[in-house]
Design a protein around this motif. Structure first.
Motif, PDB file in Angstrom:
ATOM      1  N   ASP A 133       4.634  15.099  24.031  1.00 32.70           N
ATOM      2  CA  ASP A 133       3.700  14.562  23.039  1.00 32.70           C
ATOM      3  C   ASP A 133       3.262  13.171  23.488  1.00 32.70           C
ATOM      4  OD1 ASP A 133       2.508  13.337  20.822  1.00 32.70           O
ATOM      5  OD2 ASP A 133       3.965  14.141  19.403  1.00 32.70           O
ATOM      6  N   ARG A 134       1.951  12.968  23.647  1.00 31.57           N
ATOM      7  CA  ARG A 134       1.423  11.701  24.162  1.00 31.57           C
ATOM      8  C   ARG A 134       1.674  10.535  23.218  1.00 31.57           C
ATOM      9  NH1 ARG A 134      -2.003  12.059  28.594  1.00 31.57           N
ATOM     10  NH2 ARG A 134      -3.000  10.106  27.995  1.00 31.57           N
ATOM     11  N   SER A 135       1.959  10.789  21.945  1.00 28.06           N
ATOM     12  CA  SER A 135       2.200   9.697  21.004  1.00 28.06           C
ATOM     13  C   SER A 135       3.686   9.370  20.849  1.00 28.06           C
ATOM     14  CB  SER A 135       1.604  10.039  19.634  1.00 28.06           C
ATOM     15  OG  SER A 135       2.262  11.161  19.081  1.00 28.06           O
ATOM     16  N   ALA A 136       4.555  10.107  21.551  1.00 32.89           N
ATOM     17  CA  ALA A 136       6.003   9.886  21.447  1.00 32.89           C
ATOM     18  C   ALA A 136       6.396   8.595  22.165  1.00 32.89           C
ATOM     19  CB  ALA A 136       6.763  11.059  22.056  1.00 32.89           C
ATOM     20  N   PRO A 137       7.289   7.788  21.564  1.00 31.77           N
ATOM     21  CA  PRO A 137       7.764   6.593  22.267  1.00 31.77           C
ATOM     22  C   PRO A 137       8.607   6.984  23.477  1.00 31.77           C
ATOM     23  CG  PRO A 137       8.917   6.850  20.177  1.00 31.77           C
ATOM     24  CD  PRO A 137       7.891   7.931  20.248  1.00 31.77           C
ATOM     25  N   VAL A 138       8.617   6.124  24.478  1.00 32.59           N
ATOM     26  CA  VAL A 138       9.389   6.366  25.698  1.00 32.59           C
ATOM     27  C   VAL A 138      10.684   5.567  25.620  1.00 32.59           C
ATOM     28  CG1 VAL A 138       9.405   6.150  28.207  1.00 32.59           C
ATOM     29  CG2 VAL A 138       7.294   6.757  27.031  1.00 32.59           C
ATOM     30  N   ARG A 139      11.795   6.199  25.961  1.00 26.95           N
ATOM     31  CA  ARG A 139      13.101   5.553  25.965  1.00 26.95           C
ATOM     32  C   ARG A 139      13.757   5.768  27.319  1.00 26.95           C
ATOM     33  NH1 ARG A 139      11.051   3.595  22.182  1.00 26.95           N
ATOM     34  NH2 ARG A 139      11.561   3.911  20.004  1.00 26.95           N
ATOM     35  N   LEU A 140      14.619   4.851  27.695  1.00 27.10           N
ATOM     36  CA  LEU A 140      15.441   5.004  28.888  1.00 27.10           C
ATOM     37  C   LEU A 140      16.843   5.392  28.436  1.00 27.10           C
ATOM     38  CD1 LEU A 140      14.493   1.734  30.812  1.00 27.10           C
ATOM     39  CD2 LEU A 140      13.739   4.035  31.333  1.00 27.10           C
ATOM     40  N   ALA A 141      17.417   6.392  29.068  1.00 24.26           N
ATOM     41  CA  ALA A 141      18.807   6.752  28.821  1.00 24.26           C
ATOM     42  C   ALA A 141      19.602   6.108  29.940  1.00 24.26           C
ATOM     43  CB  ALA A 141      18.963   8.267  28.837  1.00 24.26           C
ATOM     44  N   MET A 142      20.571   5.275  29.564  1.00 21.74           N
ATOM     45  CA  MET A 142      21.312   4.491  30.549  1.00 21.74           C
ATOM     46  C   MET A 142      22.807   4.756  30.443  1.00 21.74           C
ATOM     47  SD  MET A 142      18.800   2.526  31.776  1.00 21.74           S
ATOM     48  CE  MET A 142      19.492   1.057  32.457  1.00 21.74           C
ATOM     49  N   SER A 143      23.497   4.599  31.544  1.00 22.45           N
ATOM     50  CA  SER A 143      24.952   4.564  31.630  1.00 22.45           C
ATOM     51  C   SER A 143      25.638   5.834  31.135  1.00 22.45           C
ATOM     52  CB  SER A 143      25.493   3.349  30.871  1.00 22.45           C
ATOM     53  OG  SER A 143      26.869   3.232  31.074  1.00 22.45           O
ATOM     54  N   PRO A 144      25.810   6.814  32.007  1.00 19.52           N
ATOM     55  CA  PRO A 144      26.433   8.080  31.604  1.00 19.52           C
ATOM     56  C   PRO A 144      27.805   7.932  30.957  1.00 19.52           C
ATOM     57  CG  PRO A 144      25.607   8.222  33.850  1.00 19.52           C
ATOM     58  CD  PRO A 144      25.451   6.803  33.416  1.00 19.52           C
ATOM     59  N   PHE A 145      28.566   6.891  31.305  1.00 22.40           N
ATOM     60  CA  PHE A 145      29.913   6.752  30.750  1.00 22.40           C
ATOM     61  C   PHE A 145      29.930   6.013  29.419  1.00 22.40           C
ATOM     62  CE2 PHE A 145      30.396   7.150  35.351  1.00 22.40           C
ATOM     63  CZ  PHE A 145      31.078   8.356  35.368  1.00 22.40           C
ATOM     64  N   PHE A 146      28.829   5.383  29.061  1.00 22.21           N
ATOM     65  CA  PHE A 146      28.662   4.724  27.763  1.00 22.21           C
ATOM     66  C   PHE A 146      27.186   4.869  27.405  1.00 22.21           C
ATOM     67  CE2 PHE A 146      28.382   0.861  25.025  1.00 22.21           C
ATOM     68  CZ  PHE A 146      29.329   1.259  24.098  1.00 22.21           C
ATOM     69  N   PRO A 147      26.753   6.111  27.054  1.00 27.40           N
ATOM     70  CA  PRO A 147      25.326   6.415  26.926  1.00 27.40           C
ATOM     71  C   PRO A 147      24.619   5.594  25.857  1.00 27.40           C
ATOM     72  CG  PRO A 147      26.674   8.410  26.696  1.00 27.40           C
ATOM     73  CD  PRO A 147      27.598   7.253  26.764  1.00 27.40           C
ATOM     74  N   MET A 148      23.609   4.864  26.292  1.00 31.35           N
ATOM     75  CA  MET A 148      22.819   4.025  25.396  1.00 31.35           C
ATOM     76  C   MET A 148      21.336   4.324  25.581  1.00 31.35           C
ATOM     77  SD  MET A 148      25.149   2.303  23.870  1.00 31.35           S
ATOM     78  CE  MET A 148      24.411   0.890  23.083  1.00 31.35           C
ATOM     79  N   ALA A 149      20.557   4.063  24.536  1.00 30.65           N
ATOM     80  CA  ALA A 149      19.099   4.226  24.577  1.00 30.65           C
ATOM     81  C   ALA A 149      18.460   2.843  24.642  1.00 30.65           C
ATOM     82  CB  ALA A 149      18.612   4.964  23.334  1.00 30.65           C
ATOM     83  N   HIS A 150      17.450   2.718  25.483  1.00 24.98           N
ATOM     84  CA  HIS A 150      16.740   1.451  25.665  1.00 24.98           C
ATOM     85  C   HIS A 150      15.243   1.685  25.538  1.00 24.98           C
ATOM     86  CE1 HIS A 150      20.214  -0.777  27.408  1.00 24.98           C
ATOM     87  NE2 HIS A 150      20.612   0.457  27.637  1.00 24.98           N
ATOM     88  N   ARG A 151      14.544   0.690  25.026  1.00 19.21           N
ATOM     89  CA  ARG A 151      13.089   0.748  24.896  1.00 19.21           C
ATOM     90  C   ARG A 151      12.455   0.404  26.234  1.00 19.21           C
ATOM     91  NH1 ARG A 151      12.790  -2.043  20.444  1.00 19.21           N
ATOM     92  NH2 ARG A 151      12.497  -0.244  19.135  1.00 19.21           N
ATOM     93  N   LEU A 152      11.535   1.234  26.695  1.00 16.74           N
ATOM     94  CA  LEU A 152      10.801   0.980  27.932  1.00 16.74           C
ATOM     95  C   LEU A 152       9.625   0.066  27.615  1.00 16.74           C
ATOM     96  CD1 LEU A 152      10.296   1.734  30.934  1.00 16.74           C
ATOM     97  CD2 LEU A 152       8.823   3.546  30.085  1.00 16.74           C
ATOM     98  N   THR A 153       9.498  -1.031  28.359  1.00 16.53           N
ATOM     99  CA  THR A 153       8.411  -1.967  28.072  1.00 16.53           C
ATOM    100  C   THR A 153       7.569  -2.314  29.284  1.00 16.53           C
ATOM    101  OG1 THR A 153       9.837  -3.876  28.389  1.00 16.53           O
ATOM    102  CG2 THR A 153       9.641  -3.042  26.147  1.00 16.53           C
ATOM    103  N   GLN A 154       8.050  -2.012  30.481  1.00 16.82           N
ATOM    104  CA  GLN A 154       7.297  -2.408  31.664  1.00 16.82           C
ATOM    105  C   GLN A 154       7.329  -1.333  32.740  1.00 16.82           C
ATOM    106  OE1 GLN A 154       9.489  -6.055  32.495  1.00 16.82           O
ATOM    107  NE2 GLN A 154       7.629  -7.204  32.038  1.00 16.82           N
TER     108      GLN A 154
END
Length: 93
Positions: free
Chosen positions: A14-35
């Motif tokens: 979906d083109r209107s969906a926000p983009v997130r980064l999934a980081m750190s497989p051993f402590f999975p966190m979501a991050h906002r992509l900005t650049q």
């Protein structure tokens, strides 16, 4: 993965969906992509996706279903139900 691969994968989203980064497989966190930054490394272009510097860039724990889909963790199943033991009243109680 190349930029073309990424565009191909994103084209199904979906083109209107926000983009997130999934980081750190051993402590999975979501991050906002900005650049998105393109660089030249040894004569080859490389594209970097980056989180921002704002304090709210880290959004918290990755949703469990995402961590499972990434195979960063296995599916968690509810423990089997056992019959509860009843409390016995012994002498002196």
């Amino acid at each position: 993965m190349t930029v073309g691969d990424l565009i191909g994968l994103l084209s199904a989203c979906d083109r209107s969906a926000p983009v997130r980064l999934a980081m750190s497989p051993f402590f999975p966190m979501a991050h906002r992509l900005t650049q998105v930054v393109q660089s030249d490394e040894r004569g080859r272009p490389v594209v970097y996706l980056a989180e921002g510097r704002d304090p709210d860039t880290q959004l918290g724990s990755l949703p469990p279903e995402v961590a499972v889909a990434l195979t960063w963790q296995g599916p968690v199943q509810a423990p089997s139900r056992r019959a509860r033991r009843s409390a016995r009243r012994g002498s002196g109680q």
